[in-house]
Write an enzyme that holds these catalytic residues in place. Structure first.
Site, PDB file in Angstrom:
ATOM      1  N   HIS A  63       7.933  29.790   9.197  1.00 52.03           N
ATOM      2  CA  HIS A  63       9.024  30.770   9.190  1.00 52.03           C
ATOM      3  C   HIS A  63       8.805  31.788  10.312  1.00 52.03           C
ATOM      4  CE1 HIS A  63       9.181  29.871   4.651  1.00 52.03           C
ATOM      5  NE2 HIS A  63      10.381  29.561   5.092  1.00 52.03           N
TER       6      HIS A  63
ATOM      7  N   CYS B 278       5.601  36.745   1.630  1.00 54.73           N
ATOM      8  CA  CYS B 278       6.469  35.888   0.815  1.00 54.73           C
ATOM      9  C   CYS B 278       6.214  36.018  -0.687  1.00 54.73           C
ATOM     10  CB  CYS B 278       6.384  34.453   1.252  1.00 54.73           C
ATOM     11  SG  CYS B 278       4.751  33.846   1.440  1.00 54.73           S
TER      12      CYS B 278
HETATM   13  C1  CIR Z   1       6.937  26.266   1.273  1.00 57.69           C
HETATM   14  O1  CIR Z   1       6.556  25.384   2.049  1.00 57.69           O
HETATM   15  O2  CIR Z   1       8.118  26.539   1.110  1.00 57.69           O
HETATM   16  C2  CIR Z   1       5.896  27.020   0.485  1.00 57.69           C
HETATM   17  N1  CIR Z   1       4.797  26.163   0.179  1.00 57.69           N
HETATM   18  C3  CIR Z   1       5.410  28.219   1.258  1.00 57.69           C
HETATM   19  C4  CIR Z   1       6.491  29.211   1.505  1.00 57.69           C
HETATM   20  C5  CIR Z   1       6.000  30.431   2.202  1.00 57.69           C
HETATM   21  N2  CIR Z   1       7.051  31.363   2.363  1.00 57.69           N
HETATM   22  C6  CIR Z   1       7.073  32.269   3.324  1.00 57.69           C
HETATM   23  O3  CIR Z   1       6.194  32.305   4.185  1.00 57.69           O
HETATM   24  N3  CIR Z   1       8.112  33.105   3.365  1.00 57.69           N
END
Ligand code: CIR
Length: 252
Positions: A160, A247
């Site tokens: 992201h 997150c």
């Molecule tokens: C994903 O791949 O969606 C989750 N395992 C990790 C999401 C992390 N989110 C973020 O950095 N905003």
């Protein structure tokens, strides 16, 4: 100033979520301990913590930031970019609707909150593997109708936008060396993180405290030199699942 944060502690099947980190399987008990410390740190910043229950249908739902974009005037409920996470936003909408007018991203648009970076009244919108052009355009248009400006930033090599750049007040960005070169950020003061500490670019400023992942001494030193009031938090188990500090909460 933030008053509240929404969090979801990791569920028992947290390790079944999406991961490309190659850092191994997270320890569930340790992830709960780290999540509790994270909440405690937000509490020390003066936030009221709203704790929702993990839904085992969504092992990644602890990464709650991806489900919404919360501004002072409204919240945009996202449409997560990975099919496996689509539906997480349904748990968040009724909670946020108690405090904010709700807007929504509609199909075929996809947006993950991790791609949305607010710097004052300007937003950077990462167009990434999770946020498509349609989703980015919908976000721009909603933000613009509330008086916010925005820029779309292509995101490659990282999950992201906020995996690589974050706004830490006073027209300052903390960011990876690659992103520091980008023209979109030229007007900001920049604190680049060394490549071996790139994970530390995901840190958050909460009511005068800078929450920083622990284990990144050079970045910590630089931030201290720049007068930041640091709260270090160990989020190693979340890193294993590609998640950063930002997150784990929706702050508003
Ligand atoms: C994903 O791949 O969606 C989750 N395992 C990790 C999401 C992390 N989110 C973020 O950095 N905003």
């Amino acid at each position: 100033m933030f008053a509240k944060a929404i969090v979801i502690p990791p569920g028992k099947n947290f390790s079944n979520g999406i991961s490309t980190s190659g850092l191994g399987i997270p320890d569930y008990t340790e992830s709960l301990v780290q999540h509790a410390s994270y909440c405690e740190a937000l509490g020390r910043c003066g936030l009221e913590i709203i704790i929702l229950k993990a839904d085992l249908a969504f092992p990644d739902s602890t990464f709650v930031e991806d489900t919404a974009i919360v501004t002072d005037s409204m919240a945009i409920i996202t449409r997560p970019g990975d099919q496996r996470r689509r539906g997480e936003e349904k748990q968040i909408e009724p909670v946020l609707s108690a405090w904010r007018k709700i807007e929504r991203i509609a199909a075929p648009g996809c947006v993950d909150g991790g791609d949305i970076l607010q710097a004052g009244s300007h937003f950077f919108i990462g167009q990434s593997g999770r946020t498509n052009r349609e989703g980015a355009d919908q976000t721009r248009s909603i933000l613009s109708s509330y008086g916010f400006t925005s820029t779309i930033v292509p995101v490659t090599h990282i999950l992201h936008l906020k995996s690589g750049v974050n706004y830490i007040g006073d027209e300052t960005l903390i960011l990876t060396e690659e992103l520091a070169e980008r023209k979109e950020f030229h007007s900001f003061r920049k604190i680049p993180v060394p490549s071996q500490e790139r994970y530390a670019a995901n840190c958050i400023l909460v009511n005068g405290h800078l929450l920083l992942p622990s284990g990144f001494p050079e970045t910590r030193e630089k931030l201290l030199e720049n007068g930041y009031n640091i709260l270090e938090i160990d989020v190693s188990e979340f890193r294993k699942m590609d998640g950063g500090l930002s997150c784990l909460s929706l702050r508003f």
